[in-house]
Write a protein that holds these residues in place. Structure first.
Motif, PDB file in Angstrom:
ATOM      1  N   ASP B   9       0.890  -1.397  -0.058  1.00 54.74           N
ATOM      2  CA  ASP B   9      -0.120  -0.039  -0.058  1.00 54.74           C
ATOM      3  C   ASP B   9       0.824   1.402   0.130  1.00 54.74           C
ATOM      4  OD1 ASP B   9      -2.374  -1.767   0.127  1.00 54.74           O
ATOM      5  OD2 ASP B   9      -2.570  -1.416   2.382  1.00 54.74           O
ATOM      6  N   GLY B  10       1.851   1.173   0.776  1.00 53.99           N
ATOM      7  CA  GLY B  10       2.789   2.278   0.930  1.00 53.99           C
ATOM      8  C   GLY B  10       3.556   2.867  -0.340  1.00 53.99           C
ATOM      9  N   VAL B  11       4.159   1.380  -0.964  1.00 57.33           N
ATOM     10  CA  VAL B  11       4.687   1.888  -2.371  1.00 57.33           C
ATOM     11  C   VAL B  11       3.823   2.358  -3.377  1.00 57.33           C
ATOM     12  CG1 VAL B  11       5.804   0.788  -4.206  1.00 57.33           C
ATOM     13  CG2 VAL B  11       6.409   0.160  -1.775  1.00 57.33           C
ATOM     14  N   LEU B  12       2.473   1.831  -3.473  1.00 58.56           N
ATOM     15  CA  LEU B  12       1.644   2.340  -4.433  1.00 58.56           C
ATOM     16  C   LEU B  12       1.301   3.692  -4.130  1.00 58.56           C
ATOM     17  CD1 LEU B  12      -0.962  -0.563  -4.786  1.00 58.56           C
ATOM     18  CD2 LEU B  12       1.042   0.061  -6.405  1.00 58.56           C
ATOM     19  N   ILE B  13       0.753   4.044  -2.879  1.00 53.07           N
ATOM     20  CA  ILE B  13       0.482   5.607  -2.829  1.00 53.07           C
ATOM     21  C   ILE B  13       1.640   6.481  -2.799  1.00 53.07           C
ATOM     22  CG2 ILE B  13       0.752   5.586  -0.158  1.00 53.07           C
ATOM     23  CD1 ILE B  13      -2.337   6.875  -1.667  1.00 53.07           C
ATOM     24  N   GLY B  14       2.915   5.876  -2.433  1.00 56.53           N
ATOM     25  CA  GLY B  14       3.903   6.628  -2.481  1.00 56.53           C
ATOM     26  C   GLY B  14       4.643   6.992  -3.903  1.00 56.53           C
ATOM     27  N   GLY B  15       4.137   6.118  -4.985  1.00 57.85           N
ATOM     28  CA  GLY B  15       4.691   6.331  -6.374  1.00 57.85           C
ATOM     29  C   GLY B  15       3.592   7.710  -6.772  1.00 57.85           C
ATOM     30  N   VAL B  16       2.591   7.726  -6.363  1.00 62.71           N
ATOM     31  CA  VAL B  16       1.946   8.994  -6.894  1.00 62.71           C
ATOM     32  C   VAL B  16       2.164  10.372  -6.172  1.00 62.71           C
ATOM     33  CG1 VAL B  16      -0.510  10.101  -6.940  1.00 62.71           C
ATOM     34  CG2 VAL B  16      -0.106   7.462  -7.131  1.00 62.71           C
ATOM     35  N   TYR B  17       2.582  10.226  -4.686  1.00 60.36           N
ATOM     36  CA  TYR B  17       3.063  11.194  -4.075  1.00 60.36           C
ATOM     37  C   TYR B  17       4.561  11.608  -4.869  1.00 60.36           C
ATOM     38  CZ  TYR B  17       0.692  10.166   0.209  1.00 60.36           C
ATOM     39  OH  TYR B  17      -0.291  10.175   1.037  1.00 60.36           O
ATOM     40  N   GLY B  18       5.262  10.880  -5.366  1.00 66.63           N
ATOM     41  CA  GLY B  18       6.503  11.052  -6.253  1.00 66.63           C
ATOM     42  C   GLY B  18       6.248  11.575  -7.374  1.00 66.63           C
ATOM     43  N   VAL B  19       5.356  11.483  -8.129  1.00 67.66           N
ATOM     44  CA  VAL B  19       5.108  11.999  -9.420  1.00 67.66           C
ATOM     45  C   VAL B  19       4.665  13.480  -9.150  1.00 67.66           C
ATOM     46  CG1 VAL B  19       3.523  12.317 -11.449  1.00 67.66           C
ATOM     47  CG2 VAL B  19       4.777  10.239 -10.845  1.00 67.66           C
ATOM     48  N   TYR B 142      -3.040   1.327 -11.282  1.00 70.92           N
ATOM     49  CA  TYR B 142      -3.146   2.296 -12.356  1.00 70.92           C
ATOM     50  C   TYR B 142      -2.213   3.382 -12.069  1.00 70.92           C
ATOM     51  CZ  TYR B 142      -6.477  -1.401 -13.688  1.00 70.92           C
ATOM     52  OH  TYR B 142      -6.944  -2.746 -14.076  1.00 70.92           O
ATOM     53  N   ALA B 143      -2.592   4.361 -11.024  1.00 71.03           N
ATOM     54  CA  ALA B 143      -2.180   5.605 -10.751  1.00 71.03           C
ATOM     55  C   ALA B 143      -0.709   5.361 -10.760  1.00 71.03           C
ATOM     56  CB  ALA B 143      -2.799   6.097  -9.563  1.00 71.03           C
ATOM     57  N   PHE B 144      -0.255   4.367  -9.902  1.00 69.86           N
ATOM     58  CA  PHE B 144       1.149   4.173  -9.625  1.00 69.86           C
ATOM     59  C   PHE B 144       1.879   4.100 -11.045  1.00 69.86           C
ATOM     60  CE2 PHE B 144       4.631   0.925  -9.019  1.00 69.86           C
ATOM     61  CZ  PHE B 144       5.476   1.890  -8.042  1.00 69.86           C
ATOM     62  N   ALA B 145       1.183   3.191 -11.861  1.00 67.57           N
ATOM     63  CA  ALA B 145       1.868   2.964 -13.290  1.00 67.57           C
ATOM     64  C   ALA B 145       1.943   4.043 -14.013  1.00 67.57           C
ATOM     65  CB  ALA B 145       0.844   1.858 -14.100  1.00 67.57           C
ATOM     66  N   GLY B 203      -2.421  14.839 -10.543  1.00 68.49           N
ATOM     67  CA  GLY B 203      -3.776  15.073 -10.018  1.00 68.49           C
ATOM     68  C   GLY B 203      -4.932  14.217 -10.796  1.00 68.49           C
ATOM     69  N   ALA B 204      -4.671  14.069 -11.842  1.00 67.47           N
ATOM     70  CA  ALA B 204      -5.609  13.562 -12.860  1.00 67.47           C
ATOM     71  C   ALA B 204      -5.712  11.857 -12.697  1.00 67.47           C
ATOM     72  CB  ALA B 204      -5.401  13.692 -14.243  1.00 67.47           C
ATOM     73  N   VAL B 205      -4.450  11.297 -12.535  1.00 63.14           N
ATOM     74  CA  VAL B 205      -4.429   9.959 -12.199  1.00 63.14           C
ATOM     75  C   VAL B 205      -4.925   9.480 -10.786  1.00 63.14           C
ATOM     76  CG1 VAL B 205      -2.593   9.863 -13.806  1.00 63.14           C
ATOM     77  CG2 VAL B 205      -2.059   9.716 -11.576  1.00 63.14           C
ATOM     78  N   ILE B 206      -5.016  10.504  -9.995  1.00 59.48           N
ATOM     79  CA  ILE B 206      -5.574  10.069  -8.565  1.00 59.48           C
ATOM     80  C   ILE B 206      -6.988  10.310  -8.713  1.00 59.48           C
ATOM     81  CG2 ILE B 206      -3.455  10.276  -7.077  1.00 59.48           C
ATOM     82  CD1 ILE B 206      -4.170  12.844  -6.380  1.00 59.48           C
ATOM     83  N   VAL B 240      10.794  10.841  -6.741  1.00 57.07           N
ATOM     84  CA  VAL B 240      10.174   9.584  -6.809  1.00 57.07           C
ATOM     85  C   VAL B 240      10.519   9.002  -5.439  1.00 57.07           C
ATOM     86  CG1 VAL B 240       9.852   7.489  -8.105  1.00 57.07           C
ATOM     87  CG2 VAL B 240      10.028   9.735  -9.391  1.00 57.07           C
ATOM     88  N   VAL B 241      11.972   8.711  -5.001  1.00 59.55           N
ATOM     89  CA  VAL B 241      12.146   7.932  -4.007  1.00 59.55           C
ATOM     90  C   VAL B 241      11.659   8.801  -2.871  1.00 59.55           C
ATOM     91  CG1 VAL B 241      14.306   7.459  -2.676  1.00 59.55           C
ATOM     92  CG2 VAL B 241      14.485   7.246  -5.048  1.00 59.55           C
ATOM     93  N   GLY B 242      11.792  10.031  -2.511  1.00 59.86           N
ATOM     94  CA  GLY B 242      11.127  10.561  -1.480  1.00 59.86           C
ATOM     95  C   GLY B 242       9.732  10.474  -1.408  1.00 59.86           C
ATOM     96  N   GLY B 243       8.807  10.522  -2.418  1.00 61.08           N
ATOM     97  CA  GLY B 243       7.545  10.038  -2.484  1.00 61.08           C
ATOM     98  C   GLY B 243       7.223   8.733  -1.939  1.00 61.08           C
TER      99      GLY B 243
END
Lengths: 336, 287, 408
Positions: B9-19, B142-145, B203-206, B240-243
């Motif tokens: 869960d953390g990695v998925l949500i974090g990827g979006v924070y990253g972008v 999907y958002a993560f990808a 913003g759009a992908v989330i 990205v790493v930080g996110g």
């Protein structure tokens, strides 16, 4: 740079001090001409409180150019310390204020360890996070802070100086004015003293200052402790004046941290009268925008306020005091 | 198992924070500006994608490209008219200019779009993959990808194209870049446009799992700054790493502490990382 | 010295200019033959609560326009109602300043507002000291819990609403023969969430139910996955989420993703606005929520709102309209513009005409603390894009439906 301003200061120090003292005396009389329970006295009191906060922020933000965006951490500490002591122990807010200042000094000491090595943006963002951390704590530590429901200052039917409780804003005007005067004098003394000299060295070039033997850590620490204590004191006055607060009110990023820095920057940071000018412009400006556009489309008054802020900064990024000096310079050049 | 689930869960949500943070980092890297208005562009991107979904039936994952294009152009305009004049102004003035922009954009959105909470309905937003007992939410995945895809695109752009190289040169040494014949003004404008456009894309992908409203950006301001600083201000890969780090800290912290303290844990880690490694987790490549 | 003088003049100019800007509309109104009655409306028109503030304003506006169209306040010679509407923003300090401004500059006879409890409490500190009636629909227990004399709460307290959220659910479960004694409480850490959760918790304990999860989460949460993971592991048979819209949608969707089909019984706010259905589509069908009042109990009135504004009369609009109804009656009966006289009429009278009747209960009557003693919360259920009152049985418009498919 430092030398130039010092010669300037020694040439006409009394002139400026006298002018400010005269303004202070005039300001004491202002409430006598206003409805003691009225609206304008309230706005002026808020402006004075934020002038004092801007001045407190100015000690670190202006003199040392340490852009703190987390001063709400101290402000809220002062607010909660005095109110909790008043509610649970019936302690006078004046004593609570001192307790809050002491607590804020401790917090500033703790925060100095991880943040003082940071420069520029990193320092700004670390302090931002520190302020937010305090808000989360106040929200979750229900037993002490009352949590998100907030705290009401106990209602006292009789006005009382000892309990800092008044039904009308007028006495708070004088309290805020007094606090502003004290903090302004402190700022002035620091600015023109040895500490101010060291802080300016930090601002110009910290490494170079270290090389010539300035203990920059100690200078920054002193400045930030004084600033934190002053901010906490204003927190106490602010909540006594408003009677009610919650964590978002006193630990808010936008409502406190950014606003107190904004007041200083709009006026002109690092100057004695900058925060005072800034507060007397920013706070009434918000009110005028809100009053003039009340009843209009939702969001319009906030939009106007933001647009005016942008305009001020675009016209003169160094603030209104600099703008004034620029205009005066232009006028005197034109004069024969 | 619980730990693994929280990690996923953390990695998925974090990827979006990253972008959404890459753009902020890019703007900082090229222009040395801390942009408080950045989250408002996230909000605008959500609105663009929502309107594309509502009127054109476009899935937000595709609408994201439209969000990028629209906000890129808009961002260039903002940079040209408001940011450029204060690039040489004191740091505080820059911060407060962006705060002013934030207030204006938020309330302009309120005036134009109204205060309704707008969300989309997509077939996948309430379903998940079950991989050996680990639940992987489809909208998050999907958002993560999409997030990684756009991150890679920006990285390739900066590394492989002449404009990208010119942009990096500008960020490393504006003076030398000018001498080399690079139009630094143009670079600043393009970088700002790409930066906010990318955040709008995020913003759009989330949007499939979040709701657009004028103030939605506010929830992301501090998160974005945390991600960017953890990764090292100005670094794209670092963002990205930080996110991802922010996502993992948030998610794992809930295994031990009440979720109410989620952000407190985050801020403590943030301040500690700053104190021990002021340059961030990923050290910024030397010039 | 020159510097100071300039500075002082400029400040005075700012003040004078501001005062003129505020006074201008008021002066021009004075010139007219018939003096209107000024009523202050303070609601959040910007920031995170803007939508609720706008809904509230719409409700009050509708009633005021109807009063004026029907010839104003008759006992005052047909004086029209003039609403002085202002944005409280989301900052209590600003809300209090606005209240102060309305009292001094606009001479309002009463204030209505301000949706969020923290704003209302801040305003009440001003209105109480200036002896001006304040009518509100904020839930927080503190509003009428401080012994104030000039504040009137037309709805139940948050803790009462929270208790009803639990009790009604149990009554409905009993009616349809469902067993549920393991419950979870999720709430956002705001004044609203906290006080309502308090009522829920107390009711659940009294009922002997086992609270397997009791979790506050931060306002503006953007990912509820950890919360739902925990919920899944807790073995709860029912979940009571108390949240605004964004978190409501997140909670329902994430539960679905994880295949969690236990019923979620909403705690008003985000669960009872049209955007809930717009966001969830058919997933919203059958979702139950507590509400302090509902529009289908007074369709004669509330349909006029829908005609004008294009959506059903959400509860905050309805309750603010009821507050305006109470004020109209008090003005009419007291035939006075004196806030003190109006306050006494509000405090002692039973208000059961016109818009005062849209609240639950037989008209509105306030006890000594200023709380409406007649009101009671209702349980509503989503049917298509409408909210239908399904409990308590004596006021219900339809039978509650309870099944795993529609229950969530």
């Amino acid at each position: 740079m430092a030398a130039a301003s010092r010669t300037e200061a020694s040439r006409r120090p009394d002139w400026r001090a006298l002018a400010l003292a005269a303004a202070f005396v005039a300001a004491i009389a202002v409430p006598l001409f206003l409805d003691p329970q009225g609206y304008w006295i309230r706005i002026l009191t808020l402006a004075l409180i934020f002038a004092a906060l801007g001045q407190a922020w100015n000690i670190v933000g202006g003199l040392a150019n340490q852009i703190s965006l987390g001063h709400a951490a101290y402000f809220g500490t002062g607010a909660y310390a005095s109110t909790v002591l008043l509610i649970h122990f019936g302690l006078s807010p004046w004593i609570g204020m001192v307790a809050g200042m002491a607590l804020a000094v401790v917090i500033a000491l703790v925060l100095s360890v991880p943040t003082f090595r940071l420069k520029g943006h990193y320092f700004a963002l670390a302090t931002l996070a520190a302020g937010e951390a305090m808000r989360v704590i106040a929200n979750s530590w229900k037993e002490v802070t009352g949590g998100p429901v907030g705290l009401s200052v106990p209602f006292t039917p009789e006005d009382s100086f000892w309990l800092m409780a008044y039904g009308a804003p007028r006495p708070f005007y004088w309290i805020a004015l007094g606090a502003l005067a004290v903090i302004t004098v402190v700022f002035w003394r620091i600015k023109s003293g040895a500490l101010g000299y060291r802080l300016r060295a930090v601002k110009e070039n910290e490494e170079a200052a270290e090389v010539v033997g300035v203990n920059t850590f100690r200078a920054k620490l002193w400045a930030s402790l004084i600033s934190a204590a002053a901010t906490a004191a204003m927190g106490t006055i602010y909540v006594q004046f408003n009677y009610f607060f919650d964590p978002d009110t006193v630990f808010g990023v936008a409502s406190i941290s950014i606003r107190m820095a904004l007041v200083a920057i709009v006026g002109g940071i690092g100057t004695v009268i900058g925060p005072i000018v800034g507060a007397l412009v920013v706070i009434p400006l918000e009110e005028v925008a809100s009053a003039a556009l009340q009843g209009q489309a939702a969001g319009l008054s906030a939009f106007a306020y933001g647009a005016i802020l942008i305009a001020i900064i675009l016209i003169e990024p160094r603030g209104l005091v600099a703008l004034w000096q620029r205009l005066r310079g232009r006028m005197s050049r034109r004069a024969p | 198992m619980q730990f693994l689930q929280a990690l996923v869960d953390g990695v998925l949500i974090g990827g979006v924070y990253g972008v959404i943070s890459i753009g902020l980092s890019l703007v900082f890297g090229v222009m040395n500006i801390v942009n408080f208005a950045h989250a408002a562009f996230l909000m605008l991107g959500m609105f663009v994608a929502w309107f594309a979904w509502h009127y054109l039936g476009l899935d937000p994952l595709l609408g994201a490209f439209l969000s990028f294009a629209v906000i890129f152009v808009f961002g260039c305009g903002v940079q040209r008219t408001l940011i450029r004049p204060i690039l040489k102004a004191p740091q505080v003035a820059q911060i407060f200019l962006t705060v002013g922009i934030l207030i204006v954009l938020e309330n302009a959105a309120l005036l134009v779009f109204g205060a309704d909470f707008r969300s989309v309905q997509t077939p996948y937003q309430t379903s998940a993959f079950d991989i050996g007992g680990i639940i992987v939410s489809k909208p998050y995945l999907y958002a993560f990808a999409m997030a990684l895809l756009s991150g890679a695109a920006v990285w390739a752009f900066l590394e492989r194209t002449p404009i990208g190289r010119a942009m990096r040169a500008t960020s490393q040494d504006p003076m030398a870049a000018t001498l080399m014949g690079i139009d630094t003004n143009l670079m600043h404008m393009t970088a700002f446009g790409i930066g906010v456009g990318l955040t709008a894309f995020g913003g759009a992908v989330i949007l499939p799992y979040l709701t657009a409203s004028p103030t939605v950006g506010a929830h992301y301001v501090v998160l974005m700054f945390t991600a960017v600083v953890l990764g090292g201000l100005g670094s794209v890969a670092g963002a990205v790493v930080g996110g991802v780090a922010v996502g993992i800290i948030q998610s794992l912290s809930t295994l031990v502490f009440p979720i109410q303290l989620q952000n407190l844990i985050l801020f403590v880690v943030f301040i500690l990382v700053l104190a021990l490694r002021p340059e961030g987790i990923v050290k910024r490549r030397a010039a | 010295m020159r510097y100071t003088r300039r500075f002082e003049t400029s400040r005075r100019a700012v003040l004078a200019g501001g005062a003129a800007a505020i006074a201008a509309p008021f002066v021009s109104r004075l010139a007219r033959a018939q003096d209107p009655v000024n009523v202050g409306v303070i609601v959040p028109l910007s920031g995170a609560n803007a939508q609720f503030g706008i809904n509230s304003r719409n409700g009050i506006q509708l009633v005021a326009d109807e009063i004026n169209a029907a010839g104003g306040i008759k006992s005052l010679g047909g004086a029209p109602i003039n609403l002085v509407i202002a944005d409280s923003t989301s900052t209590p300090t600003t809300a209090a300043s606005v209240a102060q401004r309305m009292i001094s500059q606009n001479q309002v006879v009463a204030v209505l507002g301000a949706f969020a409890s923290s704003l209302t409490i801040a305003i009440s500190e001003v209105t109480e000291r200036r002896r001006l009636p304040l009518l509100t629909m904020s839930f927080s227990d503190i509003v009428t819990g401080r012994g104030f004399n000039y504040v009137f709460q037309v709805v139940n307290k948050g803790s009462t609403i929270g208790a009803a959220q639990f009790d009604y659910t149990m009554e409905i479960a009993k009616r349809v023969d469902v067993e549920a004694d393991k419950v979870a409480i999720l709430y956002e850490d705001t004044a609203y969430g906290t006080s309502q959760a308090e009522g829920l918790r107390k009711a659940a304990t009294e009922h002997g139910a086992e609270i397997v999860m009791d979790s506050a989460y931060p306002l503006g949460i953007t990912d509820v996955t950890p919360l739902i993971n925990q919920l899944r592991g807790s073995g709860a048979q029912l979940v009571f989420p108390v949240s605004y819209l964004n978190d409501s949608l997140l909670i329902v969707r994430t539960m679905r993703q994880q295949g969690l089909t236990i019923p979620a019984i909403g705690g008003a706010a985000g669960y009872v606005i049209p955007d809930f259905h717009k966001g969830l589509g058919e997933l919203s069908e059958g979702v139950l929520s507590i509400a302090p009042a509902n529009y289908d109990l007074a369709p004669d009135y509330t349909e006029r709102f829908r005609e004008r504004f294009g959506y059903f009369m959400v509860h905050e609009a309805l309750e603010h309209a009821a507050a305006m109804g109470v004020l109209r009656e008090a003005l009419e009966k007291s035939a006075s513009r004196d806030p003190e006289t109006i306050r006494n009429e509000i405090a002692t009278g039973t208000h059961n005409e016109g818009w005062s009747t849209v609240m639950t209960g037989d008209g509105i009557r306030f006890d000594e603390s200023g709380l409406n003693v007649n009101a009671f919360p209702v349980m509503v259920q989503w049917r298509g894009s409408e909210l239908v009152t399904v409990h308590p049985a004596d006021v219900a418009r339809s039978e509650p439906v309870w099944s795993v498919e529609t229950g969530q």
